[in-house]
Design an enzyme around this catalytic site. Structure first.
Site, PDB file in Angstrom:
ATOM      1  N   GLU A  60       0.345   3.073 -12.300  1.00 20.74           N
ATOM      2  CA  GLU A  60       1.671   2.535 -12.623  1.00 20.74           C
ATOM      3  C   GLU A  60       1.909   2.377 -14.118  1.00 20.74           C
ATOM      4  OE1 GLU A  60      -0.175   1.565 -10.045  1.00 20.74           O
ATOM      5  OE2 GLU A  60       1.149   2.279  -8.452  1.00 20.74           O
ATOM      6  N   HIS A 129       3.001  -5.457  -0.995  1.00 25.17           N
ATOM      7  CA  HIS A 129       4.091  -4.493  -0.821  1.00 25.17           C
ATOM      8  C   HIS A 129       5.467  -5.150  -0.794  1.00 25.17           C
ATOM      9  CE1 HIS A 129       0.794  -1.894   0.280  1.00 25.17           C
ATOM     10  NE2 HIS A 129       1.598  -0.863   0.444  1.00 25.17           N
TER      11      HIS A 129
END
Lengths: 325, 368
Positions: A60, A129
């Site tokens: 990321e 998540h």
């Protein structure tokens, strides 16, 4: 007009942005051939080619660092972070670098980056998540944070975010992706990046909410309407900046307010809204500011989401408490 | 059950062999003797003198800047004493349209790449004008892995633009431990982007010595796992640093993907001008061999032997340089202080409503 789901509306907005500006690039994990794990970028690589829509290695900070470098060389990046919980890996890229770049250059360079990321509870995902992390990101100067609560706003806001020349975090609600459909215009339109919207007019109580909690709040408004209680619902849409003018106008009309969020109660969007009302509109209030938020625990494991995420019952109870004050 | 078979793997042998294939490139040895005449053949007399002048310039910049710092006329400054060959040799290999992403010890390269000394001093003091240079570069990075992932992005952007240019970045031995360094190299490799990553291994990350930073025997080998060719170079040999960086740039710009260079150098001074004391973590005995590698003395010996340089030329040039640095700091003294209203305006291109209100408030205060 075509009936489209929240996710189709986002895809539509991305398609329009890619079609209009050849400098736009979509990239991230699985966004290319696979069209994203939720299919948000479905068909876009076929339509615009691998140079414009491409997969990246799984990292990321790398994805957002790549965005900064592409932005500095004339591109308009639209990176995807596959789940908002994964942004923890890239906090420096956003807060330490991207959001400061224009400031560092004394206004001489902009970074027109739109970070798309899904978030929000209720779909029983694996850990990391679904967390609502807006409480972090709204504390970063130089970064706009927006989140739509419906398909119409989803399309218009994503186009506005991409066209804006500053970094924007575009938060997509996982639960709304396929649970909500609306007739939306086929052509291009935009929704302003820093304007809240009164989604239900009322006179007795204001509920300020955003994302999926707007829909929960509307259900409460429907329920109370049957008792002739008139509830106004304000959808923030932008979490940074917050459109205080719209909130104050509503509060000055209803004199009572409940601020609703799915995120933990500590240091966040709802706290900021309550503080703004306290500072600037407290004399309009006939009751304390009500707050509905998740408890200050770590985000729950999937099976406990139903007892943790505030929903219709909690909003209704708090609304009645404030109405009866 | 009895173990009758042989071992599948000799991990000890693999471990002993890791990094053994890196041999630092060198052209001039400590005493200014040519060790590789074929590589030396790449340099004209004018070029040799030019490199000497750059080393002298950087040494003079360091000395004058430390003086200003002791006088309280500067803010954060990371001394570059000892690293002149590594910094000037590598940066000289790049062209004006190449994009530089420096770390905080890389002000001399930023200035060589097109920023002014005045801008360098303003950066040190903490003034936004220090970042408004015309050089194609980012300002020095403080989070010394961040520029590595950004380098991958800049390099990919240059490639997509079809430009005849590379991204080149600097970090140190400490910086190679940052996760972003791996992510940056890996991304640049995956996209075959024209990037040159320069690791200046100066022996210390503030007080932590290189040997405690990693079990890897070289830092150059850290590129290997990303599929990136890498090389070690004698970082006290300006000619070797230049030659390697030049070839790295040519390789990257030709579309062959990124390259990583580890320069073996030494921080002669403190980590920063803000009170770091190397005697707390290293001995004079440890430092001594590195001072014998001094890049300036090495080039001086070689050029003096060739009749291309003498002490008088050097002294005169040092005075010239120092006079220009004194002019630069005077220029920095004359820059208007920053205003909060400008900081607010610099936050977003179009001020958000909350910021717009604060701009109005601060402009009212500032006009009083």
């Amino acid at each position: 007009m075509t009936k489209k789901s929240y996710i189709q509306a986002i895809t539509d907005g991305l398609d329009i942005a890619l079609g209009e500006d050849s400098k736009t690039l979509i990239f991230g994990e699985d966004v290319g051939k696979n069209g994203g794990v939720f299919r948000t970028t479905q068909g876009l690589q076929d339509k615009y080619g691998e140079d414009r829509v491409f997969d990246t290695p799984l990292a990321e900070s790398g994805i957002l660092g790549l965005s900064i470098g592409l932005g500095l060389t004339g591109w308009r990046p639209i990176p995807e972070i596959q789940f908002m919980g994964f942004t923890f890996e890239a906090i420096d890229s956003v807060a330490g670098q991207m959001a400061r770049t224009r400031f560092r250059f004394g206004g001489q360079k902009n970074l027109p980056i739109t970070i798309r990321t899904p978030f929000g509870g209720g779909t029983h995902t694996a850990e990391m998540h679904a967390d609502n992390l807006e409480n972090f990101f709204t504390g970063i100067p130089g970064l706009r944070v927006v989140t739509p609560s419906n398909p119409y706003d989803a399309k218009g806001l994503v186009i506005s975010a991409i066209e804006n020349n500053d970094p924007v975090l575009f938060m997509e609600n996982l639960k709304l992706y396929r649970s909500m459909k609306d007739d939306i215009p086929d052509e291009k339109y935009t929704v302003p990046l820093d304007k809240a919207k009164v989604v239900r007019e009322g006179t007795d109580l204001t509920i300020v909410a955003y994302s999926a909690e707007v829909n929960e709040s509307l259900k409460v408004a429907d329920k109370l309407a049957k008792e002739n209680v008139s509830v106004e619902v304000v959808d923030l849409r932008s979490l940074s900046p917050i459109d205080t003018d719209t909130i104050f106008a509503s509060v000055e009309k209803t004199h009572k307010v409940v601020v609703v969020q799915e995120a933990q109660k500590m240091a966040g969007v709802g706290a900021h809204v309550a503080s703004e009302i306290s500072e600037h509109a407290i004399m309009s209030l006939d009751a304390p500011i009500g707050r509905v938020a998740a408890p200050n625990s770590v985000y729950p494991f999937a099976q406990a989401e139903n007892v943790w995420i505030p929903g219709v019952d909690e909003i209704e109870a708090k609304a009645r408490e404030i109405l009866d004050y | 059950m009895a173990n009758k078979g042989k071992n599948a793997v000799d991990f000890a042998a693999i471990k002993a062999d890791l990094g053994s294939d890196f041999k630092p490139v060198q052209i001039l040895d400590n005493d200014g003797n040519v060790v590789d005449s074929e590589l030396m053949a790449n340099f004209s007399d004018d070029q040799l003198v030019d490199f000497m002048k750059k080393i002298v310039w950087e040494r003079a910049l360091h000395e004058q800047t430390m003086n200003f710092s002791r006088q309280g006329r500067l803010g954060f400054y990371a001394p570059t004493y000892g690293e002149e060959a590594s910094e000037m040799g590598t940066v000289s290999a790049f062209k004006e349209n190449d994009f530089l992403l420096p770390a905080y010890r890389d002000l001399p390269q930023l200035i060589q790449h097109g920023a002014t000394v005045t801008e360098g001093y303003l950066w040190s003091r903490g003034h936004v004008k220090g970042n408004q240079f015309k050089a194609r570069a980012l300002m020095p990075q403080i989070i010394i892995g961040a520029q590595m992932v950004e380098t991958a992005g800049v390099a990919l952007g240059l490639k997509k633009n079809g430009e005849d240019a590379v991204a080149f970045s600097y970090t140190g031995d400490g910086g190679t431990s940052q996760g972003d360094t791996y992510e940056g190299m890996n991304f640049a490799g995956a996209f075959q982007a024209p990037a040159v990553f320069i690791i200046q291994n100066n022996g210390f990350a503030i007080s932590v010595p290189r040997r405690k930073q990693t079990a890897a025997t070289t830092l150059a080998q850290k590129a290997v796992a990303s599929g990136i060719p890498s090389i070690q170079v004698d970082g006290m040999d300006v000619l070797a640093c230049y030659q390697v960086a030049k070839e790295a740039r040519e390789f990257a710009v030709a579309g062959n993907g990124p390259v990583m260079i580890e320069t073996l150098t030494y921080r002669f001074g403190a980590h920063s001008s803000a009170g770091d004391d190397p005697s707390r973590y290293r001995t004079k005995e440890e430092e001594k061999p590195w001072f014998d590698h001094d890049p300036l003395i090495r080039m001086r010996k070689y050029l003096t032997g060739k009749g291309l340089w003498d002490q008088e030329t050097e002294d005169k040039y040092v005075e010239e340089c120092k006079a220009s640095f004194k002019d630069a700091i005077k220029e920095a003294d004359n820059v208007e202080p920053e205003k909060v209203s400008d900081m607010l305006k610099n936050t977003f291109e179009v001020p958000t409503p909350d910021i717009a209100k604060q701009i109005t408030e601060f402009e009212a205060k500032e006009s009083k």
